[in-house]
Design an enzyme around this catalytic site. Structure first.
Site, PDB file in Angstrom:
ATOM      1  N   ARG A 104       0.844  -1.149   0.121  1.00 36.25           N
ATOM      2  CA  ARG A 104      -0.109   0.032  -0.184  1.00 36.25           C
ATOM      3  C   ARG A 104       0.807   1.169  -0.016  1.00 36.25           C
ATOM      4  O   ARG A 104       1.669   1.269   1.100  1.00 36.25           O
ATOM      5  CB  ARG A 104      -0.919   0.041   1.148  1.00 36.25           C
ATOM      6  CG  ARG A 104      -1.935  -1.067   1.292  1.00 36.25           C
ATOM      7  CD  ARG A 104      -3.135  -0.470   2.296  1.00 36.25           C
ATOM      8  NE  ARG A 104      -2.754  -0.010   3.551  1.00 36.25           N
ATOM      9  CZ  ARG A 104      -3.778   0.397   4.221  1.00 36.25           C
ATOM     10  NH1 ARG A 104      -4.877   0.472   4.074  1.00 36.25           N
ATOM     11  NH2 ARG A 104      -3.382   0.865   5.570  1.00 36.25           N
ATOM     12  N   THR A 108      -1.066   7.502  -0.584  1.00 42.84           N
ATOM     13  CA  THR A 108      -2.483   7.171  -1.270  1.00 42.84           C
ATOM     14  C   THR A 108      -3.152   6.060  -0.806  1.00 42.84           C
ATOM     15  O   THR A 108      -4.391   6.111  -0.977  1.00 42.84           O
ATOM     16  CB  THR A 108      -2.252   6.891  -2.801  1.00 42.84           C
ATOM     17  OG1 THR A 108      -1.397   5.765  -2.815  1.00 42.84           O
ATOM     18  CG2 THR A 108      -1.556   8.110  -3.430  1.00 42.84           C
ATOM     19  N   ASP A 200      -0.072  -3.311  12.234  1.00 48.20           N
ATOM     20  CA  ASP A 200       0.537  -3.565  10.611  1.00 48.20           C
ATOM     21  C   ASP A 200       1.066  -5.050  10.782  1.00 48.20           C
ATOM     22  O   ASP A 200       1.960  -5.468  11.358  1.00 48.20           O
ATOM     23  CB  ASP A 200       1.684  -2.494  10.430  1.00 48.20           C
ATOM     24  CG  ASP A 200       2.149  -2.861   9.042  1.00 48.20           C
ATOM     25  OD1 ASP A 200       2.722  -4.095   8.465  1.00 48.20           O
ATOM     26  OD2 ASP A 200       2.307  -1.959   8.298  1.00 48.20           O
ATOM     27  N   ASP A 203       4.634  -5.710   9.379  1.00 49.77           N
ATOM     28  CA  ASP A 203       5.716  -5.447  10.509  1.00 49.77           C
ATOM     29  C   ASP A 203       5.784  -6.401  11.703  1.00 49.77           C
ATOM     30  O   ASP A 203       6.577  -6.704  12.114  1.00 49.77           O
ATOM     31  CB  ASP A 203       5.564  -4.013  10.899  1.00 49.77           C
ATOM     32  CG  ASP A 203       5.831  -3.098  10.118  1.00 49.77           C
ATOM     33  OD1 ASP A 203       6.653  -3.626   8.845  1.00 49.77           O
ATOM     34  OD2 ASP A 203       5.396  -1.856   9.905  1.00 49.77           O
TER      35      ASP A 203
END
Ligand code: PRP
Ligand code: URA
Length: 209
Positions: A104, A108, A200, A203
């Site tokens: 991603r 944006t 995340d 991560d």
């Protein structure tokens, strides 16, 4: 219209709660993701086709049913989807594995493709797309669009946590693809992260933050 199946077996719910906890470290997070993937695989492979094979038991010959080896492919969306592959392939070791690299864009939030490698006969297989998170749905939509462009017409989406906004968007674009998830969360925040979510996923799996 595509369906959303929530696989909320108590073992899955319990393990997911540990994953959500911010104190859970990389090692446990990775192990739990694999364990949940294996448990979910049991449900998502429920309609895998079987074929007849002649075998001999200690007592007699018989026609036994076995999973047709050529039928399944799993396609993780890099990076985080990689964390779900082992759990499934432990159960179905004959499954081929394709890879789609998408990230991603941090500004944006749109998916950007950077890698794609599929088994040669991908269009003949039932394809399970793997990604722990379906947030806006953008990454899942692009991955499925790419698979369809290669001729795939039997695709399932397998996530750990999904957001209602992403599910709606996904099914507007791909109404023929069912989503299997362990949890339908509340909403997205202003950064398009799933709330309450688990942060995340990439991560946390790879220890990059
Ligand atoms: C995360 C996640 C999904 C995507 C979901 O990947 O693993 O692929 O975001 O968001 P969306 O539904 O809004 O597209 P990310 O882009 O962080 O890449 P990574 O797996 O390499 O960390
Ligand atoms: N990607 C993640 O890893 N987590 C989210 O909550 C949203 C996108």
């Amino acid at each position: 219209m595509g369906e959303l199946f929530i696989i909320d077996h108590p073992l899955i719910v319990h393990k997911l709660s540990i994953m959500r906890d911010k104190e859970t470290g990389t090692k446990d997070f990775k192990e739990l993701l694999n364990e949940i993937s294996m448990l979910m695989a049991y449900e998502i492979t429920r309609d895998l086709p079987l074929e007849n094979k002649e075998i001999e038991t200690p007592l007699c010959k018989m026609t036994a049913k076995k999973i047709s080896g050529k039928k399944l492919a799993v396609v993780p969306i890099l990076r985080a989807g990689l964390g779900m592959v082992d759990g499934i392939t432990k159960l179905v070791p004959v499954a081929k594995v394709g890879h789609i690299g998408l990230y991603r864009d941090p500004v944006t939030h749109e998916p950007v493709e950077y890698y794609c490698k599929m088994p040669e006969d991908i269009e003949k297989r039932i394809v399970i797309v793997l990604d722990p998170m379906l947030a806006t749905g953008g990454s899942a939509i692009d991955a499925v669009t790419m698979l369809k462009s290669k001729g795939c017409n039997n695709i399932k989406m397998m996530n750990l946590v999904v957001a209602p906004e992403g599910v709606k968007h996904f099914h507007e674009v791909h109404p023929d693809v069912d989503i299997y998830t362990a949890a339908l969360d509340d909403c997205l925040n202003e950064h398009d992260y799933i709330v309450p979510g688990l942060g995340d996923a990439g991560d946390r799996i790879f220890g990059t933050k």
